[in-house]
Design an enzyme around this catalytic site. Structure first.
Site, PDB file in Angstrom:
ATOM      1  N   TYR A  69      26.561   5.059 -11.839  1.00 39.43           N
ATOM      2  CA  TYR A  69      26.924   4.632 -13.194  1.00 39.43           C
ATOM      3  C   TYR A  69      25.774   3.843 -13.822  1.00 39.43           C
ATOM      4  O   TYR A  69      25.371   4.074 -14.963  1.00 39.43           O
ATOM      5  CB  TYR A  69      28.187   3.763 -13.104  1.00 39.43           C
ATOM      6  CG  TYR A  69      28.730   3.288 -14.442  1.00 39.43           C
ATOM      7  CD1 TYR A  69      29.474   4.145 -15.248  1.00 39.43           C
ATOM      8  CD2 TYR A  69      28.523   1.974 -14.877  1.00 39.43           C
ATOM      9  CE1 TYR A  69      29.985   3.712 -16.467  1.00 39.43           C
ATOM     10  CE2 TYR A  69      29.027   1.536 -16.082  1.00 39.43           C
ATOM     11  CZ  TYR A  69      29.764   2.402 -16.879  1.00 39.43           C
ATOM     12  OH  TYR A  69      30.268   1.968 -18.085  1.00 39.43           O
ATOM     13  N   LYS A 123      23.551   4.785 -17.136  1.00 38.60           N
ATOM     14  CA  LYS A 123      23.548   3.941 -18.343  1.00 38.60           C
ATOM     15  C   LYS A 123      22.127   3.439 -18.668  1.00 38.60           C
ATOM     16  O   LYS A 123      21.782   3.268 -19.837  1.00 38.60           O
ATOM     17  CB  LYS A 123      24.528   2.774 -18.177  1.00 38.60           C
ATOM     18  CG  LYS A 123      25.994   3.223 -18.084  1.00 38.60           C
ATOM     19  CD  LYS A 123      26.450   3.967 -19.327  1.00 38.60           C
ATOM     20  CE  LYS A 123      27.913   4.359 -19.292  1.00 38.60           C
ATOM     21  NZ  LYS A 123      28.365   5.068 -20.508  1.00 38.60           N
ATOM     22  N   ILE A 139      35.265  -4.474 -21.118  1.00 37.93           N
ATOM     23  CA  ILE A 139      36.170  -4.241 -22.243  1.00 37.93           C
ATOM     24  C   ILE A 139      37.507  -3.735 -21.712  1.00 37.93           C
ATOM     25  O   ILE A 139      37.536  -2.828 -20.860  1.00 37.93           O
ATOM     26  CB  ILE A 139      35.572  -3.193 -23.237  1.00 37.93           C
ATOM     27  CG1 ILE A 139      34.111  -3.543 -23.600  1.00 37.93           C
ATOM     28  CG2 ILE A 139      36.451  -3.066 -24.477  1.00 37.93           C
ATOM     29  CD1 ILE A 139      33.893  -4.873 -24.277  1.00 37.93           C
ATOM     30  N   THR A 167      40.059  -1.573 -21.367  1.00 40.35           N
ATOM     31  CA  THR A 167      40.394  -0.170 -21.683  1.00 40.35           C
ATOM     32  C   THR A 167      41.024   0.460 -20.435  1.00 40.35           C
ATOM     33  O   THR A 167      40.929  -0.113 -19.340  1.00 40.35           O
ATOM     34  CB  THR A 167      39.124   0.640 -22.023  1.00 40.35           C
ATOM     35  OG1 THR A 167      38.342   0.746 -20.820  1.00 40.35           O
ATOM     36  CG2 THR A 167      38.309   0.020 -23.124  1.00 40.35           C
TER      37      THR A 167
HETATM   38  P1  NAP Z   1      38.216   5.470 -21.224  1.00 39.80           P
HETATM   39  O1  NAP Z   1      39.317   4.636 -21.746  1.00 39.80           O
HETATM   40  O2  NAP Z   1      38.339   6.088 -19.879  1.00 39.80           O
HETATM   41  O3  NAP Z   1      37.897   6.627 -22.302  1.00 39.80           O
HETATM   42  C1  NAP Z   1      36.953   7.609 -22.042  1.00 39.80           C
HETATM   43  C2  NAP Z   1      37.431   8.929 -22.594  1.00 39.80           C
HETATM   44  O4  NAP Z   1      36.395   9.900 -22.356  1.00 39.80           O
HETATM   45  C3  NAP Z   1      38.694   9.450 -21.894  1.00 39.80           C
HETATM   46  O5  NAP Z   1      39.611   9.973 -22.835  1.00 39.80           O
HETATM   47  C4  NAP Z   1      38.142  10.535 -20.989  1.00 39.80           C
HETATM   48  O6  NAP Z   1      39.079  11.574 -20.709  1.00 39.80           O
HETATM   49  C5  NAP Z   1      37.000  11.067 -21.824  1.00 39.80           C
HETATM   50  N1  NAP Z   1      36.072  11.845 -21.011  1.00 39.80           N
HETATM   51  C6  NAP Z   1      35.735  11.651 -19.706  1.00 39.80           C
HETATM   52  N2  NAP Z   1      34.887  12.605 -19.299  1.00 39.80           N
HETATM   53  C7  NAP Z   1      34.666  13.419 -20.356  1.00 39.80           C
HETATM   54  C8  NAP Z   1      33.892  14.590 -20.549  1.00 39.80           C
HETATM   55  N3  NAP Z   1      33.181  15.127 -19.549  1.00 39.80           N
HETATM   56  N4  NAP Z   1      33.901  15.165 -21.762  1.00 39.80           N
HETATM   57  C9  NAP Z   1      34.630  14.657 -22.775  1.00 39.80           C
HETATM   58  N5  NAP Z   1      35.404  13.556 -22.650  1.00 39.80           N
HETATM   59  C10 NAP Z   1      35.425  12.945 -21.452  1.00 39.80           C
HETATM   60  O7  NAP Z   1      36.852   4.646 -21.174  1.00 39.80           O
HETATM   61  P2  NAP Z   1      36.262   3.426 -22.070  1.00 39.80           P
HETATM   62  O8  NAP Z   1      36.370   2.214 -21.248  1.00 39.80           O
HETATM   63  O9  NAP Z   1      36.780   3.474 -23.450  1.00 39.80           O
HETATM   64  O10 NAP Z   1      34.731   3.855 -22.044  1.00 39.80           O
HETATM   65  C11 NAP Z   1      34.091   4.526 -23.113  1.00 39.80           C
HETATM   66  C12 NAP Z   1      32.590   4.423 -22.900  1.00 39.80           C
HETATM   67  O11 NAP Z   1      32.217   3.045 -22.895  1.00 39.80           O
HETATM   68  C13 NAP Z   1      32.111   5.003 -21.569  1.00 39.80           C
HETATM   69  O12 NAP Z   1      30.878   5.652 -21.743  1.00 39.80           O
HETATM   70  C14 NAP Z   1      31.938   3.776 -20.702  1.00 39.80           C
HETATM   71  O13 NAP Z   1      30.999   3.972 -19.671  1.00 39.80           O
HETATM   72  C15 NAP Z   1      31.473   2.768 -21.725  1.00 39.80           C
HETATM   73  N6  NAP Z   1      31.670   1.377 -21.316  1.00 39.80           N
HETATM   74  C16 NAP Z   1      32.907   0.896 -21.056  1.00 39.80           C
HETATM   75  C17 NAP Z   1      33.055  -0.430 -20.676  1.00 39.80           C
HETATM   76  C18 NAP Z   1      34.386  -1.054 -20.364  1.00 39.80           C
HETATM   77  O14 NAP Z   1      34.428  -2.173 -19.857  1.00 39.80           O
HETATM   78  N7  NAP Z   1      35.496  -0.407 -20.669  1.00 39.80           N
HETATM   79  C19 NAP Z   1      31.921  -1.241 -20.536  1.00 39.80           C
HETATM   80  C20 NAP Z   1      30.672  -0.723 -20.804  1.00 39.80           C
HETATM   81  C21 NAP Z   1      30.554   0.603 -21.204  1.00 39.80           C
HETATM   82  P3  NAP Z   1      39.858  11.528 -19.291  1.00 39.80           P
HETATM   83  O15 NAP Z   1      40.775  10.363 -19.386  1.00 39.80           O
HETATM   84  O16 NAP Z   1      40.531  12.863 -19.233  1.00 39.80           O
HETATM   85  O17 NAP Z   1      38.791  11.344 -18.226  1.00 39.80           O
END
Ligand code: NAP
Length: 253
Positions: A157, A161, A190, A192
Site C-alpha cells: 500500500y 501511494k 479517515i 470510512t
Molecule cells: P472505501 O470506503 O473502501 O471506498 C473505496 C471504493 O473503491 C469502494 O467502493 C471499492 O469497491 C472501490 N474499488 C476498489 N477497488 C476498485 C477497482 N479496482 N476499481 C474500481 N473501484 C474500486 O475506501 P476509502 O477509505 O474511501 O478510500 C478511498 C481512497 O482514499 C483510497 O485510494 C484509499 O487508499 C485512500 N485513503 C483512505 C484513507 C482512510 O483512512 N480511509 C486514508 C488515506 C488514503 P469495493 O468495496 O467493491 O472494493
C-alpha cells in the site's frame, strides 16, 4: 450563488463508498455533473440516489480501474453521457492485507499495485488526451499519508501511494503548459468502510490508527472531499504538482 464547479463535468472512481462517495456528492452540490465509477454497482447506485435526491445530475459506470479496456470505456462513457471531462478524481483504492514486507505474498503485492498505482496510471493515461483536446482540466489523485512516510505492515500500500505522488508530479509537469492541473491529496486516518474494516481485523492496527492523528480524532470523508473539490475548481488555478496532506497534522509530527 453559483457553485465552485458550476457547469463542469466530473468523474470520480471509487464513488460508491467513503471519500469517493462524499466527493461525488459534494461535486454535484457545487454544480458539476458527475460520473460515479465503482466496482460495486449497488454502492454506486446509492451515491446516484443521494445526488438525485439533492437535485444533482449524475450517472453510474461500473469499472475495475486496473483493467485498461474498462478505464477506456469509463472515459468514453463520460464523454458520451456529458460531452466532456473537466475534473477527474482518481480515488478508488484498496488496503491489501497487513503484515511485514517479507511475509507478503507476491499475488497480494501485485493486486495492490494493480489497483492503487496502475489504476491511477491507466485512468490518467485516458483522461489526459480528452483534457488536452479541450485545452483544460483538473485531475486529483488519491494518495495517502502512506505516500509520504513509512507505513509498517502495509509495504505494498505504502509503495503504491508513494508511486502515485511520482506519477502525479511527472504528469503535472508534462501538462503544465496545456491547461491541465494534476494534484494529489494525502489523507490521514479517515473514518470510512476501508479504515473501519482494517481496524476491526486487528486491534493493533486500531491502536496505531487512533493514535495517528495529532488533531485527536479521525477525519471525516467530507473533510477530504472539501480539499478535492477545491483542487478541481478554478479557484486552485495556480496549484499543480502538489501533494496535499489532509490529515490533522499526522505527517507534520
Ligand atoms: P472505501 O470506503 O473502501 O471506498 C473505496 C471504493 O473503491 C469502494 O467502493 C471499492 O469497491 C472501490 N474499488 C476498489 N477497488 C476498485 C477497482 N479496482 N476499481 C474500481 N473501484 C474500486 O475506501 P476509502 O477509505 O474511501 O478510500 C478511498 C481512497 O482514499 C483510497 O485510494 C484509499 O487508499 C485512500 N485513503 C483512505 C484513507 C482512510 O483512512 N480511509 C486514508 C488515506 C488514503 P469495493 O468495496 O467493491 O472494493
Amino acid at each position: 450563488m453559483k457553485g465552485m464547479v458550476h457547469g463542469k463535468v466530473a468523474l470520480v472512481t471509487g464513488g460508491g463508498s467513503g471519500i469517493g462517495k462524499k466527493t461525488a456528492e459534494l461535486l454535484a452540490r457545487e454544480g458539476a455533473r458527475v460520473l460515479v465509477c465503482d466496482l460495486d454497482e449497488e454502492a454506486g447506485q446509492e451515491t446516484l440516489h443521494h445526488i438525485a435526491e439533492a437535485g444533482g445530475d449524475a450517472d453510474f459506470f461500473r469499472v475495475d480501474i486496473s483493467d485498461e479496456t474498462e478505464t477506456i470505456a469509463m472515459v468514453d462513457r463520460c464523454l458520451q453521457r456529458f460531452g466532456r471531462l473537466d475534473c477527474a478524481v482518481n480515488n478508488a483504492g484498496i488496503a491489501g492485507p497487513t503484515g511485514s514486507l517479507e511475509s507478503m505474498d507476491l499475488k497480494d503485492w501485485n493486486r495492490v499495485i494493480a489497483v492503487n498505482l496502475t489504476g491511477v496510471f491507466l485512468s490518467m493515461k485516458h483522461e489526459i488526451p480528452r483534457m488536452r483536446e479541450q485545452g483544460s482540466g483538473s485531475i486529483v489523485n488519491m494518495s495517502s499519508g502512506a505516500g509520504l512516510i513509512a507505513t509498517p505492515g502495509l509495504a505494498g500500500y505504502c509503495a503504491s501511494k508513494h508511486g502515485i505522488l511520482g506519477i502525479t508530479r511527472t504528469a503535472a509537469v508534462e501538462n503544465a503548459r496545456l491547461g491541465i492541473r494534476i494534484n494529489a491529496v494525502c489523507p490521514g486516518s479517515i473514518d470510512t468502510p476501508m479504515l473501519r474494516a482494517s481496524m476491526e481485523k486487528d486491534p493493533a492496527v486500531e491502536k496505531i490508527v487512533r493514535g495517528s492523528m495529532p488533531i485527536g480524532r479521525l477525519g471525516e470523508a467530507e473533510e477530504v472531499a472539501e480539499a478535492v473539490v477545491w483542487l478541481c475548481s478554478d479557484r486552485a488555478s495556480l496549484v499543480t504538482g502538489l501533494s496535499m496532506p489532509v490529515d490533522g497534522a499526522s505527517v507534520a509530527r
